[in-house]
Design a protein around this motif. Sequence first.
Motif, PDB file in Angstrom:
ATOM      1  N   LYS B  14      22.152  19.944   5.678  1.00 32.73           N
ATOM      2  CA  LYS B  14      23.337  20.115   6.512  1.00 32.73           C
ATOM      3  C   LYS B  14      22.890  20.168   7.958  1.00 32.73           C
ATOM      4  CE  LYS B  14      27.467  20.701   7.874  1.00 32.73           C
ATOM      5  NZ  LYS B  14      28.496  19.660   7.678  1.00 32.73           N
ATOM      6  N   ILE B  15      23.390  19.218   8.727  1.00 37.96           N
ATOM      7  CA  ILE B  15      23.077  19.197  10.149  1.00 37.96           C
ATOM      8  C   ILE B  15      24.393  19.233  10.906  1.00 37.96           C
ATOM      9  CG2 ILE B  15      22.050  17.846  12.011  1.00 37.96           C
ATOM     10  CD1 ILE B  15      20.209  16.729   9.636  1.00 37.96           C
ATOM     11  N   PHE B  16      24.579  20.265  11.720  1.00 40.17           N
ATOM     12  CA  PHE B  16      25.814  20.417  12.479  1.00 40.17           C
ATOM     13  C   PHE B  16      25.724  19.614  13.763  1.00 40.17           C
ATOM     14  CE2 PHE B  16      25.464  24.317   9.967  1.00 40.17           C
ATOM     15  CZ  PHE B  16      26.700  24.353   9.367  1.00 40.17           C
ATOM     16  N   GLY B  17      26.745  18.817  14.024  1.00 41.95           N
ATOM     17  CA  GLY B  17      26.766  18.004  15.232  1.00 41.95           C
ATOM     18  C   GLY B  17      27.455  16.696  14.929  1.00 41.95           C
ATOM     19  N   PRO B  18      27.776  15.916  15.984  1.00 44.58           N
ATOM     20  CA  PRO B  18      28.576  14.704  15.777  1.00 44.58           C
ATOM     21  C   PRO B  18      27.881  13.622  14.941  1.00 44.58           C
ATOM     22  CG  PRO B  18      27.874  14.919  18.067  1.00 44.58           C
ATOM     23  CD  PRO B  18      27.532  16.193  17.401  1.00 44.58           C
ATOM     24  N   ASP B  19      26.566  13.487  15.060  1.00 48.31           N
ATOM     25  CA  ASP B  19      25.880  12.420  14.324  1.00 48.31           C
ATOM     26  C   ASP B  19      24.909  12.988  13.297  1.00 48.31           C
ATOM     27  OD1 ASP B  19      27.109  10.404  15.869  1.00 48.31           O
ATOM     28  OD2 ASP B  19      25.697  10.852  17.487  1.00 48.31           O
ATOM     29  N   GLY B  20      25.391  13.958  12.531  1.00 57.50           N
ATOM     30  CA  GLY B  20      24.528  14.608  11.557  1.00 57.50           C
ATOM     31  C   GLY B  20      23.772  13.631  10.676  1.00 57.50           C
ATOM     32  N   LYS B  21      24.511  12.608  10.190  1.00 58.17           N
ATOM     33  CA  LYS B  21      23.909  11.671   9.242  1.00 58.17           C
ATOM     34  C   LYS B  21      22.661  10.993   9.820  1.00 58.17           C
ATOM     35  CE  LYS B  21      27.214  10.821   5.767  1.00 58.17           C
ATOM     36  NZ  LYS B  21      27.144  12.197   5.306  1.00 58.17           N
ATOM     37  N   GLU B  22      22.749  10.620  11.115  1.00 58.30           N
ATOM     38  CA  GLU B  22      21.631   9.924  11.750  1.00 58.30           C
ATOM     39  C   GLU B  22      20.417  10.831  11.894  1.00 58.30           C
ATOM     40  OE1 GLU B  22      22.872   7.162  14.567  1.00 58.30           O
ATOM     41  OE2 GLU B  22      24.330   6.817  12.953  1.00 58.30           O
ATOM     42  N   MET B  23      20.678  12.128  11.939  1.00 55.87           N
ATOM     43  CA  MET B  23      19.597  13.067  12.202  1.00 55.87           C
ATOM     44  C   MET B  23      18.795  13.391  10.935  1.00 55.87           C
ATOM     45  SD  MET B  23      19.788  13.572  15.391  1.00 55.87           S
ATOM     46  CE  MET B  23      20.938  12.635  16.384  1.00 55.87           C
ATOM     47  N   VAL B  43      22.327  21.018  15.285  1.00 56.22           N
ATOM     48  CA  VAL B  43      21.779  22.241  14.704  1.00 56.22           C
ATOM     49  C   VAL B  43      21.447  22.000  13.236  1.00 56.22           C
ATOM     50  CG1 VAL B  43      22.231  24.646  14.153  1.00 56.22           C
ATOM     51  CG2 VAL B  43      23.048  23.683  16.310  1.00 56.22           C
ATOM     52  N   LEU B  44      20.206  22.291  12.910  1.00 53.71           N
ATOM     53  CA  LEU B  44      19.771  22.128  11.525  1.00 53.71           C
ATOM     54  C   LEU B  44      20.227  23.347  10.729  1.00 53.71           C
ATOM     55  CD1 LEU B  44      18.197  20.686   9.344  1.00 53.71           C
ATOM     56  CD2 LEU B  44      16.107  21.677  10.235  1.00 53.71           C
ATOM     57  N   GLY B  45      21.163  23.114   9.819  1.00 56.46           N
ATOM     58  CA  GLY B  45      21.690  24.223   9.025  1.00 56.46           C
ATOM     59  C   GLY B  45      20.897  24.396   7.745  1.00 56.46           C
ATOM     60  N   ASP B 242      15.149  29.552   8.390  1.00 57.66           N
ATOM     61  CA  ASP B 242      15.451  28.378   9.216  1.00 57.66           C
ATOM     62  C   ASP B 242      16.001  27.229   8.374  1.00 57.66           C
ATOM     63  OD1 ASP B 242      14.671  29.692  11.435  1.00 57.66           O
ATOM     64  OD2 ASP B 242      12.656  28.849  11.500  1.00 57.66           O
ATOM     65  N   GLY B 243      16.821  27.545   7.411  1.00 57.07           N
ATOM     66  CA  GLY B 243      17.492  26.514   6.637  1.00 57.07           C
ATOM     67  C   GLY B 243      16.659  25.896   5.539  1.00 57.07           C
ATOM     68  N   ALA B 244      15.454  26.405   5.301  1.00 57.14           N
ATOM     69  CA  ALA B 244      14.631  25.838   4.235  1.00 57.14           C
ATOM     70  C   ALA B 244      14.244  26.932   3.239  1.00 57.14           C
ATOM     71  CB  ALA B 244      13.378  25.200   4.815  1.00 57.14           C
TER      72      ALA B 244
END
Lengths: 294, 343
Positions: B14-23, B43-45, B242-244
Motif C-alpha cells: 500500500k502506497i499512499f499518493g496519487p501514483d501509488g501503482k508506479e511507485m 507514503v509507504l504504508g 515501517d510497513g514491513a
Amino acid sequence: MDWIEFPSLGRTDLLAIKKTIDGSFRGFTRTYGDYIDNFFNPLQDFLVFLENLLINSPWPIILAVFALAVYFLSRKISVTVGTVLALVFIGVFGLWEDTMRTVAMVTVCTLLAIVLGMPIGIVMARSDRVQGFVNPILDLMQTMPSFVYLIPVVMIFGIGKVPGLIAVVIYAIPPMIRLTNLGIRLVDTDVLEAADAFGSSARQKLMNVQLPLALPTIMAGINQCIMMSLSMVVVASMIGVRGLGQEVLVAINNQYLTAGMLSGLSIVAIAIIFDRATQAYGKRLQKHSEVVHG
Amino acid sequence: MAEATGIEVRNLYKIFGPDGKEMVQKVKDGISKTELNEKFNHVLGLNDINISMPGGKIQVVMGLSGSGKSTLIRHINRLIDPTAGEVLYGNDDVCKMSQKELREFRRHKTAMVFQKFALLPHRTVMKNAVYGLEIQGVPAKEAEERAARWIARVGLEGFEDHYPNQLSGGMQQRVGLARALTNDADILLMDEAFSALDPLIRMDMQTVLLDLQEELHKTIVFITHDLDEALRLGDRIAILRDGAVIQQGTGQDIVLKPADGYIADFVKEVNRGRVILVDTVMDTSRTLENGPTISSGILLEEAARTFADTGEGEANIVNEDGRPIGVLNVHDTIYAMVTPATH
C-alpha cells in the motif's frame, strides 16, 4: 486627461444592452409565463387551502391545536402557556386573521424549503464538486438584495401569493441547505467507517448514521429557515402577500406607529413560538447525548 | 459453524499518493520509506506483506504507531484499497471483489471492533448490537433475540436500553464486541480494540475474548501495540515496522529468538514465565520414576507454582495420555524465566 475617466460603455450602448435583455426576458415571460404559472398552481392551492382552514375554523379550536402542537413538540408547560397568551394578545388586538395568513405562508415556505433544501444539502455533502458549485449560488441568494430578485419573479407571476412564496423560499432556503451539508460532513468518520465495515450500502449509511447524527444541525437549519421566512414576509408584502407583513407596510406608508408596533410584535411573538417549539423538539431528539456516564 | 477459513495475505503493498501503482516497482527495487517520501512525495504504508493467518486462531499483528498495522487490518475487509497484492479468504480475493460482493463479504464474513468503539451514539445498546443484522435485512425480532444472547455473554445484561455515552469505556467496548459477535461472522477484526481501556479492564476484556474464542474458534485478527497483550492473546504474532513484517511466529518464537535488536529490545521487559512453555525447557533425555507431574503445554510460571507448592526440585512432564515425556527442574525453570543478560 481622458484616461482618468473610467472607460465605461456609452449611454446608448448601455441602454441597448438593458433593452435587449429586458425585452427578451419579457418575451420569455409572455411565452412561458402561463406554463410556469400553472406549474405552481398546486402550491398556490395548498397555500389557499391552509389559509382558509386557519381563518375559517373557530378560533378556540385553532388556539387549542396550536397549544397541543407546541406542547407535543416542546413538552414544556411554560412554552405552551406563553403560546396561548401570545395568540390571545394577537386576537384581542384584531390581528388574528392576518396572523393566520402569515402562519400559513411561513408553514408552506418552510415545508418547501425543507423538501427542496435537504436533498440538495445531502448531494452537496457527498461531493466536493457539487459543494463548490452550489456554495457560490447560496452566497448569491443570501447577499443579493431581495428586492432585486423580486423583479423577475413579479415579471413572471405578477403580484400575489406564489411570487411571494418563491421570494421567501429563495431567501430562506440557504441555511437549510448549508446546515444539512455541514451536519452530514461533521459526522464522526470513525462511526462511518464502522457502518462501512458492517457492509452498509450508501443509502443505509445515510438513513441509519448520517441523517440521524446530523439531525441537531439540520434542526438548526429548519429553525433558521423559519426565522428567515418570518422576516421575509414583510418584504414579500410589497408584492401582494397579505398578512402581518402587509399591516406593517401600510403602517410604514401612513406613519401609523401603534399599528406598526402591534403587527411587528405579532411577528416577533410567532417567531418566538416557532423557535422555542422547534428548538425544544430538536433537543429532545438528542436525548441520548444528554445523559453522560460518570 | 463450519471450520473457520484462514486468511492469506500475499505480496500486499500500500502506497499512499496519487501514483501509488508506479511507485510499487521502486519499492520492490529497494527504495526506503524516507526516500520515497522525500523524492516522490508518496507514503509507504505497507511493504510486501505476506502473512498466512490460520483459520480459527488468533493472529496478532503488533507494531508501534505508524508501523502500518491499522492499515493492514483495513485491507482484510478492504476499508482501504491495496496498491498491489492479494488478500485471500478461501478462494476469493477480497481485493478483486466488486462493490456488491464486497458488501456481502463484509456483511456475512467479517465483523470489526474499533479502538474508539465507533458505536452509533443515537442508538441504544440493543440497537447497536443488531446493526449488522439490521442492514442484512434480518427481521427485527430475530435480530434482537440473537443480539440479546451476545449482550448477556459480554456481561451487559440489563443495559440493553442504555445509550453508549451512559456507559464507561470498558462497557462501551463490550457493546462493540457484542455488535461484532451478533454478526456471527467467520472473521473478527479487532483494531486496537482494548488499547483505549485502562489496564485492569483491558485484562478483563482479554479474558472475555479468550473465553469466547475457546467456544467460537473464529479467525481473529487482533491489532495491538502492546507486546504483553500480543503474547497473551496471539496464537501467532506478526511484528510490523515501517510497513514491513520483520518477524512472525508464535509468542515463544519471538521471545526466545528475536529476529533483530529492535524486537530484542521489545521482548526484554516481557514476563517470560507467561510466554515460554515447559516443553521448550524440559530435558527429554530422561524421565523420573516418581515425583510430581506437570502437563505438557503449560507455561513456566504455572510449573514454577507446582515446584513451590510441592517443594520438589524436579518434575515429570506428561503428555495428554499421562505418559512422561521429559523432566523439568527448578534451576532450568528459573533460568528460562529471567531475561538473558546477553540481550
